[in-house]
Design an enzyme around this catalytic site. Sequence first.
Site, PDB file in Angstrom:
ATOM      1  N   ASP A   1       0.831  -1.194   0.000  1.00  0.00           N
ATOM      2  CA  ASP A   1       0.000   0.000   0.000  1.00  0.00           C
ATOM      3  C   ASP A   1       0.872   1.253   0.000  1.00  0.00           C
ATOM      4  O   ASP A   1       1.839   1.348   0.759  1.00  0.00           O
ATOM      5  CB  ASP A   1      -0.901  -0.023   1.242  1.00  0.00           C
ATOM      6  CG  ASP A   1      -1.857   1.147   1.302  1.00  0.00           C
ATOM      7  OD1 ASP A   1      -2.731   1.250   0.442  1.00  0.00           O
ATOM      8  OD2 ASP A   1      -1.711   1.981   2.223  1.00  0.00           O
TER       9      ASP A   1
ATOM     10  N   GLU B   1       1.860  -0.361  -5.015  1.00  0.00           N
ATOM     11  CA  GLU B   1       0.944   0.725  -5.349  1.00  0.00           C
ATOM     12  C   GLU B   1       1.853   1.949  -5.498  1.00  0.00           C
ATOM     13  O   GLU B   1       2.258   2.549  -4.501  1.00  0.00           O
ATOM     14  CB  GLU B   1      -0.089   0.945  -4.252  1.00  0.00           C
ATOM     15  CG  GLU B   1      -1.091   2.034  -4.609  1.00  0.00           C
ATOM     16  CD  GLU B   1      -2.079   2.324  -3.480  1.00  0.00           C
ATOM     17  OE1 GLU B   1      -3.233   2.671  -3.790  1.00  0.00           O
ATOM     18  OE2 GLU B   1      -1.691   2.208  -2.297  1.00  0.00           O
TER      19      GLU B   1
END
Length: 767
Positions: free
Chosen positions: A430, A467
């Site tokens: 993330d 990401e």
Amino acid sequence: MLWPSLPCDSTSAAKMPFFALPFANNSTSSIAPSSAGPSRVLDMGLKLSKQASSSSGRRIFSQTKVRYKDRKPSVYGRGAQERVLEEKEASQMSETDPTLKIFPGQAFPLGVSKVDNGINFAIFSQHATSVTLCLSLPQREANERLGGSLIELALDPHVNKTGDIWHICIEDLPCSNVLYGYRIDGPQNWHQGHRFDRSIILLDPYAKLVEGRRYFGDASLKLSKFLGTYDFDSLPFDWGDNYKLPNIPEKDLVIYEMNVRAFTADKSSGLDPKIRGSYLGVIEKIPHLLELGVNAVELLPVFEFDEFEFQRRPNPRDHMINTWGYSTINFFAPMSRYASGGGGPCNASREFKEMVKALHGAGIEVILDVVYNHTNEVYYMLDPNNNGQLLNFSGCGNTLNCNHPVVMELILESLRHWVTEYHVDGFRFDLASVLCRGIDGTPLSAPPVIRAIAKDPILSRCKIIAEPWDCGGLYLVGKFPNWDRWAEWNGKYRDDLRRFIKGDSGMKGSFATHVAGSADLYRVNKRKPFHSINFVIAHDGFTLHDLVSYNFKHNDANGEGGNDGSNDNFSWNCGFEGETDDPSIKALRSRQMKNFHLALMLSQGTPMMLMGDEYGHTRYGNNNSYGHDTSINNFQWGFLDKQRNSQFRFFSEVIKFRKMHQVFRHENFLSKNDVTWHEDNWDNYESKFLAFTLHNSNGSDIYLAFNAHDYYVKVLIPPPPSKRRWFRVVDTNLSSPDDFVPEGLPGIGNSYNVAPFSSIVLEAKLM
């Protein structure tokens, strides 16, 4: 990752008790290996006390004394002496409080370990001036122990400290069911970034298991503490004699992003209430995953987190329950409230392994969405030019200092733990651009932690997915430091596909580039098409149904006045905002969902879809639904049943079609021999039609055409390969079952009328 409109104080649950770092920008921590132990035991100043919480603060109910006695040399060093702590006023203490035999302990490994002489505790803190180990022994129910009295052992820095690591060994502790935490004190200068507060009991960053409330969303325990625990009594998990890892090549992956709890929490799952929303619940629904055709699940965060973090103090979001889990409080422990029936951390660990084993047995890999960009208690980046304030590249105001050597090792140890202990197959990081920043937040061209993950031998078999952006504007799509290992969520693919399919002008060239594998981004060094993780929908943002049903986000339920969530959705409501009974609008929305799914699954690269899109799940326009433990997020199995013979059938057939045909899964980027573009109108800004043929060496070519115009396009069909003829497999303008015919329908002439906002697929088959 959630999208708060303002930096969220996710440390509020712990009153910002940062016990270890912040690190000074130019400081060097000392983590030299521990010596075997002093030959002479100094006055360690240990005390054994009982503590109870009250409105007036902390009270010590008893006094203790230390008694030393000689002992033979141990693994901790020749001449090490045993110290026995005994009760001076036993009548004031619980009858079950034991006599504890204490040793200096060892600095490694960090966390809790079982050694020859007992249980060893070790924790790193560069600036701490005092460390106290707090223990709760197995004498009461877990919830009572979390709020009850504790044994406290104050560590002597002259004996229980090696470099910046504090450590202690206790011989007589049980091998399981002990709860523990730390009080840590240190400098109080906020302007230098110090946040020490010894009134708070801190969780060990290296705790392998975490005890908290037992049931997800139990409001009666919303202020529950979280303490570490361990289990050295249980037998090793039995993975089975015939167990093997799926080891699916990256080019063959079809990823299904899902939330463990939301997958089966709804009553419509039909599961026993004890296993709804649990790891075991996922096992029960493996047949659905197989029927859909996916072969990898990407699980939203399953590290321990506090779902009540928003409710610990009054704020606009204090009605919310964190269901996504992007606020990790520990990097090693599986989310304990995903255990069945309130089983607690040990059962959560075992049931997580059972889930992985079952998924692997079904040929499905397990990828974890991991949040190393921010956390609740430790190791933050500081702004040296702003009085030691926290730097904010995660959107939550508490960005992890990932490239400091100690934090980097914490991250690596965590990843290795999930691979060796839980057999997971990969990780999606993330806001991974945070991991590309130095200790002061400056972007790095070759970040040490990113390289270390790529080069680590234990992680070598794992899929590693970035990401490639953060909340500080470090957008690295196509430029993420990769060492030819890292894949990326391709945000440009998402945006450009959305724009083309909904009919924006000037997008045909970008659409063609992306369905061909995004060579403009990834044809560098030894990178491959599968390093592009293609997606149209992910957990944050609109669902696929909402992408074709809403022009605007509708986030009022989140409590932030609609200011949270992204405004750049590239969505189109097909003529009406929100739910409608208009049959023409509903038909158009259905076509558009099929168009998106078809383009996604037949693109070169690795496709990822979101849980629930296979039946058209709606969040009613909420594009930031992280705080709703309701049907907004929960999989609706009744809706799936209604769509089983229509949308679900189409989605499943397209996935299986991809898996059957190698032309959609090239190892390398397409050459001129692999594809023919039926296009001489690339420079026409208003052109919204694209057709091309993917060639197969055996002659079974595939012809695809996408029409994003609002009118029919009559297209000339190229001649099929020798001794073959075209069969229509897909026409998204048709209703089920005609929209997808696996065996194909013959009778295709030299032209085809492609309907507005629709797509076709033809397959060349032997005559």
